[in-house]
Design a protein around this motif. Sequence first.
Motif, PDB file in Angstrom:
ATOM      1  N   GLU A   9      94.840  49.312 -25.316  1.00 56.49           N
ATOM      2  CA  GLU A   9      94.387  47.927 -25.180  1.00 56.49           C
ATOM      3  C   GLU A   9      93.006  47.870 -24.548  1.00 56.49           C
ATOM      4  OE1 GLU A   9      94.577  43.668 -25.250  1.00 56.49           O
ATOM      5  OE2 GLU A   9      95.431  45.303 -26.416  1.00 56.49           O
ATOM      6  N   VAL A  10      92.809  48.642 -23.483  1.00 54.00           N
ATOM      7  CA  VAL A  10      91.486  48.698 -22.860  1.00 54.00           C
ATOM      8  C   VAL A  10      90.473  49.260 -23.841  1.00 54.00           C
ATOM      9  CG1 VAL A  10      90.130  49.788 -21.031  1.00 54.00           C
ATOM     10  CG2 VAL A  10      92.399  48.875 -20.514  1.00 54.00           C
ATOM     11  N   VAL A  22      98.403  50.873 -22.466  1.00 53.38           N
ATOM     12  CA  VAL A  22      97.354  50.234 -21.655  1.00 53.38           C
ATOM     13  C   VAL A  22      95.985  50.782 -22.042  1.00 53.38           C
ATOM     14  CG1 VAL A  22      96.457  49.929 -19.319  1.00 53.38           C
ATOM     15  CG2 VAL A  22      98.912  49.726 -19.752  1.00 53.38           C
ATOM     16  N   TYR A  76     103.260  46.732 -29.836  1.00 57.06           N
ATOM     17  CA  TYR A  76     101.806  46.709 -29.673  1.00 57.06           C
ATOM     18  C   TYR A  76     101.107  47.066 -30.982  1.00 57.06           C
ATOM     19  CZ  TYR A  76      97.117  47.871 -28.208  1.00 57.06           C
ATOM     20  OH  TYR A  76      95.748  47.913 -28.114  1.00 57.06           O
TER      21      TYR A  76
END
Length: 197
Positions: free
Chosen positions: A10-11, A7, A71
């Motif tokens: 991605e941020v 996460v 990812y």
Amino acid sequence: MIVALVVACEVGFWVLLALGLAARYLLRWRRTGLALLLGEPLLEVVLFVATALDLRNGAEPGWEHGLAALYIGFTVGYGHYTVRRLDAHATHRLAGGPRPEKPPRHGLARARYEGGLWLRTLLASCVALALLQAAILYVGDASATEPLRSWQGTTLRIAGIHGLIALSYLLFPKKAPAGSAGPGEERTDGERTPAGR
């Protein structure tokens, strides 16, 4: 921990992208903007190293390790493409550059475009499969690596489904309304419209 890191990566990707484009086009700090954009692959390196260390320290392979591999793969396949597309839009809106071309909507031009996207998905899938297989070999215990093998199946399904979608544009091309084909697309009367006109 791995999920939180995925996460965060991605941020971080979108934050670095926004800061890089803002530095390049709003503040006119071209070198700083480029450095921020080039720093994005480091996020994937951090995630890869953290995942490897987690497994090395005895963590049982789980779905989060498979998610990390997927990812990283899709960032390899689509990261540069995303940055390039958004950079073209920023150039147009903030620096008076040319308007970016829209993806073709009809005919073989659309099929070629969809095929190109599928090749990116294929690259992403190959990277993810390689990372998952490396993790499986590293752990060695067949019973413990079942979650990773499950992610390999998921990765293959993603590539296969996207391939079928891309193929459908070739087998069943959407026809443009008469005389309304865009640049480089085929008109319904069999002629191609010249690109850029």
